[in-house]
Design a protein around this motif. Structure first.
Motif, PDB file in Angstrom:
ATOM      1  N   VAL A 193       0.839  -1.200   0.000  1.00 22.19           N
ATOM      2  CA  VAL A 193       0.000   0.000   0.000  1.00 22.19           C
ATOM      3  C   VAL A 193       0.877   1.254   0.000  1.00 22.19           C
ATOM      4  CG1 VAL A 193      -1.615   1.345   1.382  1.00 22.19           C
ATOM      5  CG2 VAL A 193      -2.009  -1.080   1.036  1.00 22.19           C
ATOM      6  N   LEU A 194       1.893   1.265   0.863  1.00 16.81           N
ATOM      7  CA  LEU A 194       2.822   2.405   0.918  1.00 16.81           C
ATOM      8  C   LEU A 194       3.487   2.634  -0.438  1.00 16.81           C
ATOM      9  CD1 LEU A 194       4.885   2.288   4.234  1.00 16.81           C
ATOM     10  CD2 LEU A 194       3.777   4.260   3.208  1.00 16.81           C
TER      11      LEU A 194
ATOM     12  N   LEU B 151       4.057 -10.393  -8.237  1.00 19.25           N
ATOM     13  CA  LEU B 151       4.006 -10.082  -9.667  1.00 19.25           C
ATOM     14  C   LEU B 151       3.006  -8.971  -9.950  1.00 19.25           C
ATOM     15  CD1 LEU B 151       4.246 -13.580 -11.365  1.00 19.25           C
ATOM     16  CD2 LEU B 151       6.034 -12.056 -10.618  1.00 19.25           C
ATOM     17  N   LEU B 152       1.844  -8.996  -9.251  1.00 17.33           N
ATOM     18  CA  LEU B 152       0.835  -7.958  -9.505  1.00 17.33           C
ATOM     19  C   LEU B 152       1.304  -6.604  -8.980  1.00 17.33           C
ATOM     20  CD1 LEU B 152      -2.445  -9.930  -8.789  1.00 17.33           C
ATOM     21  CD2 LEU B 152      -1.608  -9.128 -10.972  1.00 17.33           C
ATOM     22  N   LEU B 153       1.957  -6.603  -7.821  1.00 17.43           N
ATOM     23  CA  LEU B 153       2.508  -5.340  -7.308  1.00 17.43           C
ATOM     24  C   LEU B 153       3.529  -4.778  -8.291  1.00 17.43           C
ATOM     25  CD1 LEU B 153       2.811  -3.258  -5.081  1.00 17.43           C
ATOM     26  CD2 LEU B 153       4.486  -4.724  -4.015  1.00 17.43           C
TER      27      LEU B 153
ATOM     28  N   LEU C 204       3.463  -1.183 -10.322  1.00 18.14           N
ATOM     29  CA  LEU C 204       4.584  -0.240 -10.344  1.00 18.14           C
ATOM     30  C   LEU C 204       5.014   0.060 -11.773  1.00 18.14           C
ATOM     31  CD1 LEU C 204       7.347  -1.029  -7.705  1.00 18.14           C
ATOM     32  CD2 LEU C 204       5.904   0.950  -7.884  1.00 18.14           C
ATOM     33  N   PHE C 205       5.087  -0.997 -12.600  1.00 14.67           N
ATOM     34  CA  PHE C 205       5.501  -0.841 -13.996  1.00 14.67           C
ATOM     35  C   PHE C 205       4.561   0.115 -14.724  1.00 14.67           C
ATOM     36  CE2 PHE C 205       5.429  -2.064 -18.425  1.00 14.67           C
ATOM     37  CZ  PHE C 205       6.759  -2.206 -18.731  1.00 14.67           C
TER      38      PHE C 205
ATOM     39  N   ILE D 233      11.737  -6.691  -8.832  1.00 13.29           N
ATOM     40  CA  ILE D 233      10.839  -7.449  -7.945  1.00 13.29           C
ATOM     41  C   ILE D 233      10.474  -8.772  -8.606  1.00 13.29           C
ATOM     42  CG2 ILE D 233       8.574  -7.480  -6.855  1.00 13.29           C
ATOM     43  CD1 ILE D 233       8.740  -4.521  -6.567  1.00 13.29           C
ATOM     44  N   ASN D 234      10.161  -8.719  -9.921  1.00 10.41           N
ATOM     45  CA  ASN D 234       9.822  -9.953 -10.636  1.00 10.41           C
ATOM     46  C   ASN D 234      10.956 -10.961 -10.571  1.00 10.41           C
ATOM     47  OD1 ASN D 234       7.310  -9.270 -11.373  1.00 10.41           O
ATOM     48  ND2 ASN D 234       7.740  -8.947 -13.526  1.00 10.41           N
ATOM     49  N   LEU D 235      12.185 -10.490 -10.866  1.00 16.80           N
ATOM     50  CA  LEU D 235      13.329 -11.410 -10.903  1.00 16.80           C
ATOM     51  C   LEU D 235      13.533 -12.079  -9.549  1.00 16.80           C
ATOM     52  CD1 LEU D 235      15.859  -9.306 -12.979  1.00 16.80           C
ATOM     53  CD2 LEU D 235      14.789 -11.428 -13.653  1.00 16.80           C
ATOM     54  N   VAL D 236      13.491 -11.291  -8.466  1.00 11.61           N
ATOM     55  CA  VAL D 236      13.749 -11.868  -7.149  1.00 11.61           C
ATOM     56  C   VAL D 236      12.593 -12.776  -6.717  1.00 11.61           C
ATOM     57  CG1 VAL D 236      14.208 -11.317  -4.740  1.00 11.61           C
ATOM     58  CG2 VAL D 236      15.251  -9.978  -6.513  1.00 11.61           C
ATOM     59  N   ALA D 237      11.351 -12.417  -7.101  1.00 13.11           N
ATOM     60  CA  ALA D 237      10.216 -13.276  -6.734  1.00 13.11           C
ATOM     61  C   ALA D 237      10.330 -14.635  -7.414  1.00 13.11           C
ATOM     62  CB  ALA D 237       8.902 -12.596  -7.122  1.00 13.11           C
ATOM     63  N   PHE D 238      10.705 -14.646  -8.703  1.00  7.79           N
ATOM     64  CA  PHE D 238      10.872 -15.940  -9.381  1.00  7.79           C
ATOM     65  C   PHE D 238      12.029 -16.729  -8.785  1.00  7.79           C
ATOM     66  CE2 PHE D 238       8.315 -14.165 -12.893  1.00  7.79           C
ATOM     67  CZ  PHE D 238       7.402 -15.185 -12.956  1.00  7.79           C
ATOM     68  N   SER D 239      13.073 -15.999  -8.406  1.00  9.80           N
ATOM     69  CA  SER D 239      14.203 -16.675  -7.763  1.00  9.80           C
ATOM     70  C   SER D 239      13.768 -17.343  -6.468  1.00  9.80           C
ATOM     71  CB  SER D 239      15.313 -15.653  -7.530  1.00  9.80           C
ATOM     72  OG  SER D 239      15.965 -15.876  -6.316  1.00  9.80           O
ATOM     73  N   ALA D 240      12.860 -16.693  -5.707  1.00  5.53           N
ATOM     74  CA  ALA D 240      12.363 -17.303  -4.465  1.00  5.53           C
ATOM     75  C   ALA D 240      11.443 -18.476  -4.764  1.00  5.53           C
ATOM     76  CB  ALA D 240      11.629 -16.261  -3.628  1.00  5.53           C
ATOM     77  N   MET D 241      10.698 -18.400  -5.890  1.00  7.73           N
ATOM     78  CA  MET D 241       9.771 -19.486  -6.202  1.00  7.73           C
ATOM     79  C   MET D 241      10.511 -20.777  -6.518  1.00  7.73           C
ATOM     80  SD  MET D 241       6.805 -19.633  -9.066  1.00  7.73           S
ATOM     81  CE  MET D 241       7.644 -20.555 -10.304  1.00  7.73           C
ATOM     82  N   TRP D 242      11.676 -20.678  -7.156  1.00  7.14           N
ATOM     83  CA  TRP D 242      12.448 -21.878  -7.511  1.00  7.14           C
ATOM     84  C   TRP D 242      13.365 -22.303  -6.384  1.00  7.14           C
ATOM     85  CZ3 TRP D 242      10.436 -24.304 -11.289  1.00  7.14           C
ATOM     86  CH2 TRP D 242       9.860 -23.606 -12.345  1.00  7.14           C
ATOM     87  N   PHE D 243      13.109 -21.806  -5.145  1.00  6.19           N
ATOM     88  CA  PHE D 243      14.062 -21.972  -4.047  1.00  6.19           C
ATOM     89  C   PHE D 243      14.493 -23.414  -3.860  1.00  6.19           C
ATOM     90  CE2 PHE D 243      14.384 -22.881   0.586  1.00  6.19           C
ATOM     91  CZ  PHE D 243      15.673 -22.413   0.723  1.00  6.19           C
TER      92      PHE D 243
END
Lengths: 180, 105
Positions: A29-30, B7-9, B13-14, B43-53
């Motif tokens: 949100v922020l 991904l939606l956040l 932002l994009f 954010i996308n790159l790091v989120a996918f990196s966490a998904m394949w942890f």
């Protein structure tokens, strides 16, 4: 997001990370509010200050995802260096400080429509493609040692190319900005 | 946590960044909007990196390495971009992109 939280709460076999989800909600949100202020603020210095909030939020998300080294690099490089560079740019170009001049083009409505349509398209695609994927609940923070092993092993050549690119950009910036 | 949260956040932002690039008049503000876009990608790159942890056979750190590369390239881009804005300001006495129309774009 609330929907996904409820769905996660109803799904009994998966552990629900309440603290992480609450933190994500506050941070997101922020971040969205600050990002909108970055592109709409009439005062350029205020926009830079809101940009700091967005960048700090991204760093917090990185920590939430267990990427500690990337988060610290984000704070050092973005908040420490790039925002200061922006403030110098604002100072040297004597951009309007009071917000008396118009800051947006006349086609801002069209731009807003473009952004909204893009958001709907991206949102539908992501919902369709990754609706069921979860971040593993047993996610461990990445150690900096493991990250450096990958950078200086598998990605050594791209790393050197990036350092060369930084050097070229430095020289280019000096050549362009120099008065002669 | 769902992958889609992140991904939606990042998508939001994009899109805010795209709006800023199109709608802002000030050259420095356009560069700030570009930073928003680059951060969404990170954010996308790091989120996918966490998904394949803990997926066997995957390299879960590749996403974080690429996020670091994107940060480095963004630093280079801001340096050159602000130098260009300064050169424009010196020659035109303005950073209003509507008045910089030498190429009639």
């Amino acid at each position: 997001m609330i929907g996904s939280l409820l769905a996660a709460a109803q799904n009994a076999d998966a552990p629900v990370l309440v603290a992480q989800n609450v933190a994500f909600g506050i941070i997101s949100v922020l971040m969205i509010y600050s990002a909108i202020r970055v592109v709409t603020a009439a005062n350029v210095v205020h926009a830079a200050a809101f940009l700091v909030v967005v960048l700090a939020g991204v760093a917090a998300l990185f920590i939430l995802l267990g990427a500690e080294f990337v988060a610290i690099t984000q704070v050092l490089v973005y908040i420490g260096a790039i925002v200061v560079l922006f403030l110098f740019g604002i100072m040297l170009t004597r951009a309007p400080m009071e917000g008396s001049e118009k800051m947006s083009r006349d086609n801002w409505a069209l731009a807003a429509l473009t952004g909204f349509v893009l958001l709907v398209l991206l949102g539908y695609t992501l919902w369709d493609g990754f609706g069921k994927n979860k971040i593993p609940a047993d996610l461990q923070p990445t150690s900096t040692g493991a990250l450096s092993d990958v950078i200086f092993g598998q990605y050594l050549v791209p790393f050197e190319v990036v350092s060369l690119l930084l050097l070229a950009a430095l020289v280019g910036a000096i050549v362009i900005a120099r008065r002669d | 946590m769902f992958l889609n949260q992140f991904l939606l956040l990042a998508a939001a932002l994009f899109c805010i960044g795209v709006y800023g690039v199109i709608a802002r008049k000030n050259g420095v503000m356009v560069l700030m909007s570009i930073e928003l876009i680059l951060n969404a990608v990170n954010i996308n790159l790091v989120a996918f990196s966490a998904m394949w942890f803990n997926t066997p056979g995957a390299n879960p750190l590749a996403g974080q390495v690429f996020a670091l590369f994107v940060i480095a390239v963004a630093a280079a881009e801001v340096g050159v971009g602000l130098a260009i804005v300064l050169a424009i300001f010196r020659n035109y006495k303005t950073v209003d992109l509507d008045q910089v129309d030498l190429m009639k774009g």
